[in-house]
Write a protein that holds these residues in place. Structure first.
Motif, PDB file in Angstrom:
ATOM      1  N   TYR A 106       0.561  -1.162   0.399  1.00 24.10           N
ATOM      2  CA  TYR A 106       0.042   0.004  -0.326  1.00 24.10           C
ATOM      3  C   TYR A 106       0.951   1.292   0.042  1.00 24.10           C
ATOM      4  O   TYR A 106       1.903   1.386   0.478  1.00 24.10           O
ATOM      5  N   ASP A 118      -5.953   1.937   5.267  1.00 26.09           N
ATOM      6  CA  ASP A 118      -7.206   1.280   5.701  1.00 26.09           C
ATOM      7  C   ASP A 118      -8.145   0.527   4.751  1.00 26.09           C
ATOM      8  O   ASP A 118      -7.346  -0.198   4.175  1.00 26.09           O
ATOM      9  N   ALA A 119      -9.333  -0.059   5.714  1.00 20.84           N
ATOM     10  CA  ALA A 119      -9.865  -1.296   4.633  1.00 20.84           C
ATOM     11  C   ALA A 119     -10.169  -0.943   3.820  1.00 20.84           C
ATOM     12  O   ALA A 119     -10.096  -1.945   2.133  1.00 20.84           O
ATOM     13  N   ASP A 120     -10.217   0.474   3.215  1.00 17.81           N
ATOM     14  CA  ASP A 120     -10.404   0.989   1.583  1.00 17.81           C
ATOM     15  C   ASP A 120      -9.598   1.531   1.038  1.00 17.81           C
ATOM     16  O   ASP A 120      -9.729   1.624   0.029  1.00 17.81           O
ATOM     17  N   ASP A 121      -8.113   1.126   1.245  1.00 16.48           N
ATOM     18  CA  ASP A 121      -7.130   1.972   0.124  1.00 16.48           C
ATOM     19  C   ASP A 121      -6.448   0.551  -0.671  1.00 16.48           C
ATOM     20  O   ASP A 121      -7.677  -0.903  -0.010  1.00 16.48           O
ATOM     21  N   THR A 122      -5.797   1.138  -1.497  1.00 16.23           N
ATOM     22  CA  THR A 122      -6.108   0.472  -2.676  1.00 16.23           C
ATOM     23  C   THR A 122      -4.636  -0.300  -2.962  1.00 16.23           C
ATOM     24  O   THR A 122      -4.021   0.508  -2.276  1.00 16.23           O
TER      25      THR A 122
END
Length: 159
Positions: free
Chosen positions: A96, A106-110
Motif C-alpha cells: 500500500y 485503511d480497509a478501503d485503501d488501494t
C-alpha cells in the motif's frame, strides 16, 4: 501473536525508473525485506539462521504490479501466512502507499502491488529442505489465515 506487523519502507530516488515510478526490481526488493521481517517475527531471525544453519529459500513467486508508485511514497506491506507445514511456507504480501511513514492502511485503501511466494525451509549445510522445528511451527501455526481472493492465480496465456 495472531497477525504479522506491517512492514514499512520509503521509496528512494534511485529506485525510480525511466518511466518516473518505482522500477520493477525494487518491488522485489521491498517484498524481500517484508519476507525478512516475516521470518524475524516467525522465529527465523538472524540468530536462528546462525544457530540452526537453516533459512527460508523462495522457490516460486508471482508479483502483480497494480498501480504506479512514486518517489518518496511511504509503503506499508501486509504479510499473510496462508499455509505452513512440513518444509513449506506459502505467504502473500500486499503493498500500500500510505499517507505518512507511521500510518497504517485503511480497509478501503488501494493495494498497489501483491506478491505470492512459496518457500522451503532449507538446511544450508545439508543443501536440502528439512521440516520446520517445533518452535517455528508453533509460531507459524497461529499466523495462518485464509488466502486473499487473488492468491493462486497464474499468468494467462497470450495467443
Amino acid at each position: 501473536m495472531t497477525s504479522l506487523p506491517l512492514f514499512r519502507e520509503t521509496v528512494r530516488p534511485e529506485w525510480i525508473d525511466y518511466n518516473g515510478h518505482l522500477s520493477e526490481a525494487f518491488y522485489v526488493l521491498v517484498f524481500g525485506h517484508a519476507t525478512d521481517a516475516m521470518m524475524d517475527a516467525a522465529g527465523m531471525d538472524a540468530s536462528y539462521r546462525a544457530d540452526s544453519g537453516c533459512s527460508l529459500y523462495t522457490v516460486e513467486s508471482h508479483i502483480r504490479h497494480l498501480r504506479d508508485v512514486p518517489e518518496g511514497a511511504h509503503l506499508g506491506v501486509r504479510t499473510r501466512i496462508i499455509g505452513a507445514g512440513g518444509k513449506k511456507a506459502h505467504f502473500t504480501h500486499e503493498m500500500y502507499v500510505l499517507d505518512a511513514a507511521d500510518a497504517a492502511p485503511d480497509a478501503d485503501d488501494t493495494v498497489v502491488a501483491t506478491s505470492e511466494l512459496l518457500a522451503l525451509h532449507v538446511d544450508q549445510k545439508a543443501g536440502r529442505a528439512v521440516p520446520f522445528p517445533e518452535g517455528v511451527r508453533n509460531l507459524l501455526a497461529p499466523l495462518v489465515e485464509p488466502a486473499p481472493a487473488w492468491a493462486g492465480r497464474s499468468i494467462a496465456r497470450v495467443v
